[in-house]
Design a protein around this motif. Structure first.
Motif, mmCIF file in Angstrom:
data_model
loop_
_atom_site.group_PDB
_atom_site.id
_atom_site.type_symbol
_atom_site.label_atom_id
_atom_site.label_comp_id
_atom_site.label_asym_id
_atom_site.label_seq_id
_atom_site.Cartn_x
_atom_site.Cartn_y
_atom_site.Cartn_z
ATOM 1 N N GLU A 87 -5.251 -3.781 2.765
ATOM 2 C CA GLU A 87 -4.431 -3.478 4.527
ATOM 3 C C GLU A 87 -5.651 -1.709 4.356
ATOM 4 N N THR A 88 -6.398 -1.504 5.832
ATOM 5 C CA THR A 88 -6.247 0.193 5.418
ATOM 6 C C THR A 88 -5.707 0.606 6.660
ATOM 7 N N VAL A 89 -5.071 1.551 6.570
ATOM 8 C CA VAL A 89 -4.866 2.258 7.509
ATOM 9 C C VAL A 89 -5.535 3.583 7.602
ATOM 10 N N PHE A 90 -5.775 3.803 9.528
ATOM 11 C CA PHE A 90 -6.794 5.131 9.793
ATOM 12 C C PHE A 90 -5.620 6.234 9.889
ATOM 13 N N LEU A 91 -5.636 7.419 9.057
ATOM 14 C CA LEU A 91 -4.946 8.259 9.936
ATOM 15 C C LEU A 91 -5.453 9.563 9.978
ATOM 16 N N ARG A 92 -5.328 10.454 10.476
ATOM 17 C CA ARG A 92 -5.738 11.577 10.885
ATOM 18 C C ARG A 92 -4.476 12.614 10.977
ATOM 19 N N GLY A 93 -4.741 14.280 11.130
ATOM 20 C CA GLY A 93 -4.049 14.794 11.123
ATOM 21 C C GLY A 93 -4.019 15.945 10.101
ATOM 22 N N PRO A 94 -3.033 17.295 9.924
ATOM 23 C CA PRO A 94 -3.254 17.809 9.316
ATOM 24 C C PRO A 94 -3.373 17.012 7.496
ATOM 25 N N THR A 95 -3.372 17.714 6.318
ATOM 26 C CA THR A 95 -4.289 16.830 5.747
ATOM 27 C C THR A 95 -3.293 16.798 4.457
ATOM 28 N N PRO A 96 -2.456 18.599 4.287
ATOM 29 C CA PRO A 96 -1.253 17.701 3.315
ATOM 30 C C PRO A 96 -0.294 17.097 3.767
ATOM 31 N N ALA A 97 0.130 16.763 5.063
ATOM 32 C CA ALA A 97 0.404 15.631 5.718
ATOM 33 C C ALA A 97 -0.004 14.145 4.965
ATOM 34 N N VAL A 98 -0.932 13.915 5.826
ATOM 35 C CA VAL A 98 -2.056 12.738 5.334
ATOM 36 C C VAL A 98 -1.768 12.133 4.125
ATOM 37 N N ARG A 99 -1.649 13.694 3.337
ATOM 38 C CA ARG A 99 -1.844 13.220 1.353
ATOM 39 C C ARG A 99 -0.110 12.604 1.169
ATOM 40 N N ASP A 100 0.318 13.299 1.556
ATOM 41 C CA ASP A 100 1.663 13.395 1.318
ATOM 42 C C ASP A 100 1.909 11.406 1.907
ATOM 43 N N PHE A 101 1.649 11.707 3.459
ATOM 44 C CA PHE A 101 2.151 9.545 3.601
ATOM 45 C C PHE A 101 1.264 8.954 2.681
ATOM 46 N N ALA A 102 -0.218 9.218 2.240
ATOM 47 C CA ALA A 102 -0.719 8.233 1.239
ATOM 48 C C ALA A 102 0.006 7.956 -0.174
ATOM 49 N N ASN A 103 0.405 9.052 -0.918
ATOM 50 C CA ASN A 103 1.534 8.882 -1.972
ATOM 51 C C ASN A 103 2.843 8.702 -1.745
ATOM 52 N N LEU A 104 3.404 8.537 -0.447
ATOM 53 C CA LEU A 104 4.552 7.654 -0.720
ATOM 54 C C LEU A 104 4.292 5.893 -0.260
ATOM 55 N N LEU A 105 3.167 5.988 0.934
ATOM 56 C CA LEU A 105 2.601 4.591 0.868
ATOM 57 C C LEU A 105 2.635 3.576 -0.605
ATOM 58 N N LEU A 106 1.305 4.617 -1.266
ATOM 59 C CA LEU A 106 0.881 4.224 -2.281
ATOM 60 C C LEU A 106 1.712 3.376 -3.658
ATOM 61 N N ALA A 107 2.989 4.535 -3.515
ATOM 62 C CA ALA A 107 4.318 4.409 -4.224
ATOM 63 C C ALA A 107 5.380 3.166 -4.195
ATOM 64 N N GLU A 108 4.477 3.123 -3.296
ATOM 65 C CA GLU A 108 5.792 1.368 -3.110
ATOM 66 C C GLU A 108 5.632 0.389 -4.062
ATOM 67 N N ARG A 109 6.727 -0.532 -4.602
ATOM 68 C CA ARG A 109 7.062 -1.254 -5.436
ATOM 69 C C ARG A 109 6.381 -2.458 -4.629
ATOM 70 N N GLY A 110 4.806 -2.623 -5.465
ATOM 71 C CA GLY A 110 4.354 -4.037 -4.944
ATOM 72 C C GLY A 110 2.962 -3.430 -4.165
ATOM 73 N N VAL A 111 2.804 -2.348 -4.470
ATOM 74 C CA VAL A 111 1.095 -2.062 -3.953
ATOM 75 C C VAL A 111 0.650 -1.612 -4.274
ATOM 76 N N ARG A 112 -1.016 -2.043 -5.062
ATOM 77 C CA ARG A 112 -1.685 -2.246 -5.637
ATOM 78 C C ARG A 112 -2.984 -1.751 -5.657
ATOM 79 N N HIS A 113 -4.050 -1.451 -6.822
ATOM 80 C CA HIS A 113 -5.382 -0.839 -6.232
ATOM 81 C C HIS A 113 -5.572 0.246 -4.517
#
Length: 159
Positions: A98-124
């Motif tokens: 999956e590719t999620v296209f994002l737009r917004g405040p850089t810190p919020a985008v980074r935080d969201f990405a970290n949350l999603l990538l930390a989900e059990r089962g998400v790789r690479h």
């Protein structure tokens, strides 16, 4: 347009010309402009000088992982203010990308990405951030008569 001249040793110039050909640039100037944009963008992001961004967050996951697809979708809905769109493709009988296209405040985008990538089962997972100016506007976008002003957002990459 401003011109400037640089001097390179023979080996570096040859390597740069090879890179330019390999990447399909028509000339050195186009290649140098892209390298400068890339480096300036990275510099702005590293120094927190890019308050807003556009981004692509890509990751692979096994769709058999218990409730993972639902957890990922729920996270995207919780951050609907950042999430523009999601593209999903099946790689084999088990794995999806999956590719999620994002737009917004850089810190919020980074935080969201970290949350999603930390989900059990998400790789690479990988986040590609591009500094951007984000403008909320109300102006017409069609040739129709009358005042057809609609709220929308313009995202312009910096540099």
């Amino acid at each position: 347009m401003e011109r400037f001249t640089i001097s390179l040793d023979t080996q570096l110039a040859a390597a740069f010309d090879e890179l330019t050909r390999t990447k399909g640039y028509r000339n050195r100037s186009e290649a140098v402009r892209d390298l400068l944009r890339q480096q300036l963008g990275e510099h702005q992001l590293q120094r927190d000088e890019a308050p807003n961004c556009i981004a692509a967050l890509s990751y692979i996951y096994n769709h058999h992982e218990r409730e993972l697809a639902e957890r990922l979708t729920t996270l995207q809905h919780r951050h609907h203010d950042l999430t523009l769109s999601t593209m999903h493709a099946h790689l084999d009988h088990d794995d999806c990308i999956e590719t999620v296209f994002l737009r917004g405040p850089t810190p919020a985008v980074r935080d969201f990405a970290n949350l999603l990538l930390a989900e059990r089962g998400v790789r690479h997972g990988m986040l590609n951030l591009i500094p951007a100016d984000i403008e909320h506007g109300h102006h017409p976008h069609s040739a129709t008569t009358g005042d057809m002003r609609q709220a929308h957002v313009h995202s312009r990459p910096k540099t």
